[in-house]
Design a protein around this motif. Structure first.
Motif, PDB file in Angstrom:
ATOM      1  N   GLY A 232       0.687  -1.192   0.047  1.00 18.62           N
ATOM      2  CA  GLY A 232       0.015  -0.195  -0.284  1.00 18.62           C
ATOM      3  C   GLY A 232       1.011   1.630  -0.189  1.00 18.62           C
ATOM      4  N   ARG A 233       0.259   2.039   0.162  1.00 22.42           N
ATOM      5  CA  ARG A 233       0.847   3.655   0.148  1.00 22.42           C
ATOM      6  C   ARG A 233       1.103   4.150   1.771  1.00 22.42           C
ATOM      7  NH1 ARG A 233       0.892   7.303  -4.385  1.00 22.42           N
ATOM      8  NH2 ARG A 233      -0.226   8.662  -3.101  1.00 22.42           N
ATOM      9  N   PHE A 234       2.523   4.729   2.371  1.00 22.41           N
ATOM     10  CA  PHE A 234       2.585   5.050   3.377  1.00 22.41           C
ATOM     11  C   PHE A 234       3.364   7.040   2.837  1.00 22.41           C
ATOM     12  CE2 PHE A 234       2.589   0.645   3.628  1.00 22.41           C
ATOM     13  CZ  PHE A 234       1.809   0.580   4.822  1.00 22.41           C
ATOM     14  N   SER A 235       2.999   7.249   4.190  1.00 23.54           N
ATOM     15  CA  SER A 235       3.623   8.958   3.934  1.00 23.54           C
ATOM     16  C   SER A 235       3.948   8.765   5.876  1.00 23.54           C
ATOM     17  CB  SER A 235       2.532   9.492   3.596  1.00 23.54           C
ATOM     18  OG  SER A 235       2.919  10.924   3.753  1.00 23.54           O
ATOM     19  N   ASP A 236       5.124  10.268   5.457  1.00 23.51           N
ATOM     20  CA  ASP A 236       5.513  10.524   7.046  1.00 23.51           C
ATOM     21  C   ASP A 236       5.123  12.235   6.884  1.00 23.51           C
ATOM     22  OD1 ASP A 236       6.823  12.166   5.326  1.00 23.51           O
ATOM     23  OD2 ASP A 236       8.643  12.063   6.346  1.00 23.51           O
ATOM     24  N   GLY A 237       4.002  12.259   6.377  1.00 21.61           N
ATOM     25  CA  GLY A 237       3.567  14.150   6.138  1.00 21.61           C
ATOM     26  C   GLY A 237       4.348  14.290   5.098  1.00 21.61           C
ATOM     27  N   SER A 238       5.805  13.954   4.418  1.00 21.36           N
ATOM     28  CA  SER A 238       6.573  14.933   3.664  1.00 21.36           C
ATOM     29  C   SER A 238       6.308  13.953   2.460  1.00 21.36           C
ATOM     30  CB  SER A 238       7.396  16.027   3.997  1.00 21.36           C
ATOM     31  OG  SER A 238       7.946  15.453   4.761  1.00 21.36           O
ATOM     32  N   SER A 239       7.147  12.672   2.948  1.00 21.61           N
ATOM     33  CA  SER A 239       7.881  11.854   1.668  1.00 21.61           C
ATOM     34  C   SER A 239       6.942  10.723   1.873  1.00 21.61           C
ATOM     35  CB  SER A 239       8.958  11.253   2.328  1.00 21.61           C
ATOM     36  OG  SER A 239       9.918  12.314   2.770  1.00 21.61           O
ATOM     37  N   LEU A 240       6.859  10.074   0.607  1.00 20.11           N
ATOM     38  CA  LEU A 240       5.569   8.882   0.543  1.00 20.11           C
ATOM     39  C   LEU A 240       6.362   7.910  -0.271  1.00 20.11           C
ATOM     40  CD1 LEU A 240       1.944   8.320  -0.834  1.00 20.11           C
ATOM     41  CD2 LEU A 240       3.377   8.381  -3.558  1.00 20.11           C
ATOM     42  N   LEU A 241       5.792   6.734   0.761  1.00 24.07           N
ATOM     43  CA  LEU A 241       6.798   5.042   0.129  1.00 24.07           C
ATOM     44  C   LEU A 241       4.914   4.329  -0.294  1.00 24.07           C
ATOM     45  CD1 LEU A 241       8.789   3.263   0.276  1.00 24.07           C
ATOM     46  CD2 LEU A 241       8.100   2.801   2.646  1.00 24.07           C
ATOM     47  N   GLU A 242       5.474   3.651  -1.576  1.00 26.81           N
ATOM     48  CA  GLU A 242       4.134   2.660  -1.988  1.00 26.81           C
ATOM     49  C   GLU A 242       5.371   1.476  -2.075  1.00 26.81           C
ATOM     50  OE1 GLU A 242       1.584   2.232  -5.747  1.00 26.81           O
ATOM     51  OE2 GLU A 242       2.711   3.683  -5.620  1.00 26.81           O
ATOM     52  N   LEU A 243       4.930   1.369  -1.170  1.00 26.30           N
ATOM     53  CA  LEU A 243       5.236  -0.617  -1.634  1.00 26.30           C
ATOM     54  C   LEU A 243       4.179  -1.762  -2.098  1.00 26.30           C
ATOM     55  CD1 LEU A 243       5.455  -1.187   2.134  1.00 26.30           C
ATOM     56  CD2 LEU A 243       7.100  -1.086   0.764  1.00 26.30           C
ATOM     57  N   ARG A 244       4.533  -2.277  -3.476  1.00 28.81           N
ATOM     58  CA  ARG A 244       3.787  -2.423  -4.585  1.00 28.81           C
ATOM     59  C   ARG A 244       3.524  -3.879  -4.534  1.00 28.81           C
ATOM     60  NH1 ARG A 244       5.458   0.128  -9.624  1.00 28.81           N
ATOM     61  NH2 ARG A 244       4.729   2.332  -9.310  1.00 28.81           N
ATOM     62  N   PRO A 245       2.432  -4.915  -4.585  1.00 31.44           N
ATOM     63  CA  PRO A 245       2.057  -6.290  -4.365  1.00 31.44           C
ATOM     64  C   PRO A 245       3.073  -7.473  -4.893  1.00 31.44           C
ATOM     65  CG  PRO A 245       0.114  -5.216  -4.753  1.00 31.44           C
ATOM     66  CD  PRO A 245       0.982  -4.365  -5.293  1.00 31.44           C
ATOM     67  N   ASP A 246       4.014  -6.570  -5.800  1.00 28.29           N
ATOM     68  CA  ASP A 246       4.580  -7.395  -6.383  1.00 28.29           C
ATOM     69  C   ASP A 246       6.289  -7.655  -6.134  1.00 28.29           C
ATOM     70  OD1 ASP A 246       5.233  -5.241  -7.437  1.00 28.29           O
ATOM     71  OD2 ASP A 246       5.135  -5.490  -9.843  1.00 28.29           O
ATOM     72  N   GLY A 247       6.088  -6.813  -5.441  1.00 31.49           N
ATOM     73  CA  GLY A 247       7.167  -6.623  -4.213  1.00 31.49           C
ATOM     74  C   GLY A 247       8.429  -5.772  -4.728  1.00 31.49           C
ATOM     75  N   THR A 248       7.562  -4.952  -5.585  1.00 28.85           N
ATOM     76  CA  THR A 248       8.549  -3.414  -5.713  1.00 28.85           C
ATOM     77  C   THR A 248       8.230  -2.303  -5.220  1.00 28.85           C
ATOM     78  OG1 THR A 248       7.026  -3.202  -7.703  1.00 28.85           O
ATOM     79  CG2 THR A 248       8.958  -4.310  -8.208  1.00 28.85           C
ATOM     80  N   TYR A 249       8.623  -1.442  -5.097  1.00 30.80           N
ATOM     81  CA  TYR A 249       8.214   0.421  -4.517  1.00 30.80           C
ATOM     82  C   TYR A 249       9.079   1.140  -4.720  1.00 30.80           C
ATOM     83  CZ  TYR A 249      13.245   0.925  -2.147  1.00 30.80           C
ATOM     84  OH  TYR A 249      14.499   0.815  -2.469  1.00 30.80           O
TER      85      TYR A 249
END
Length: 160
Positions: free
Chosen positions: A81-98
């Motif tokens: 899924g998608r995660f944020s700390d307020g200023s940065s974004l991290l998307e963890l995709r189901p296929d194991g890529t980010y």
């Protein structure tokens, strides 16, 4: 005819009494010779367990320092899924890529790579760039990731 009626009543009463009776088996010892002719010998009675276990299931957690045995215990499908700390974004995709977009002093920096479980509560980001270092996150829950040093907290956000 008067004699037949009392006799019939006595026979009916006797049959009723006999039909209502039950025979109890005694708990005394049975003759082994007679018993061997009728049935196979009964198995010996087992002794009660001196240390009974009252459990629904047994889970082997392995040794505390064995990360390889615990790797994969993380539910990677639920974590994607998608995660944020307020200023940065991290998307963890189901296929194991980010895909990660870090904002440092107002400048966005993009990175991509693969992610995987690094234990029961840890996540490893392996960037495509070989000059960049791997990054580890501690998984507080499926909705919260913490940087290894604890300074960054990424929380799940809705998809765009």
């Amino acid at each position: 005819m008067t004699l037949k009626r009392p006799l019939l009543l006595c026979v009916t009463l006797a049959l009723s009494l006999i039909g209502g009776c039950t025979v109890e088996q005694s708990t005394s010892e049975v003759d082994p010779v007679a018993d061997s002719r009728n049935e196979a010998p009964a198995p010996p009675r087992s002794q009660p367990d001196p240390l009974p276990v009252d459990a629904i299931s047994v889970i082997d957690h392995g040794s505390a320092g064995d990360a390889s045995a615990q790797a994969g215990a993380l539910d990677t499908k639920a974590l994607a899924g998608r995660f944020s700390d307020g200023s940065s974004l991290l998307e963890l995709r189901p296929d194991g890529t980010y895909v990660q977009t870090l904002t440092i002093e107002g400048t966005p920096l993009k990175a991509s790579g693969t992610w995987s479980a690094a234990g029961p509560a840890a996540l490893l980001l392996d960037p495509d760039s070989k000059s960049a270092e791997d990054t580890e996150f501690m998984v507080a829950s499926n909705d919260e990731l913490n940087s290894e040093d604890g300074t960054l907290v990424f929380r799940r956000i809705a998809a765009p």
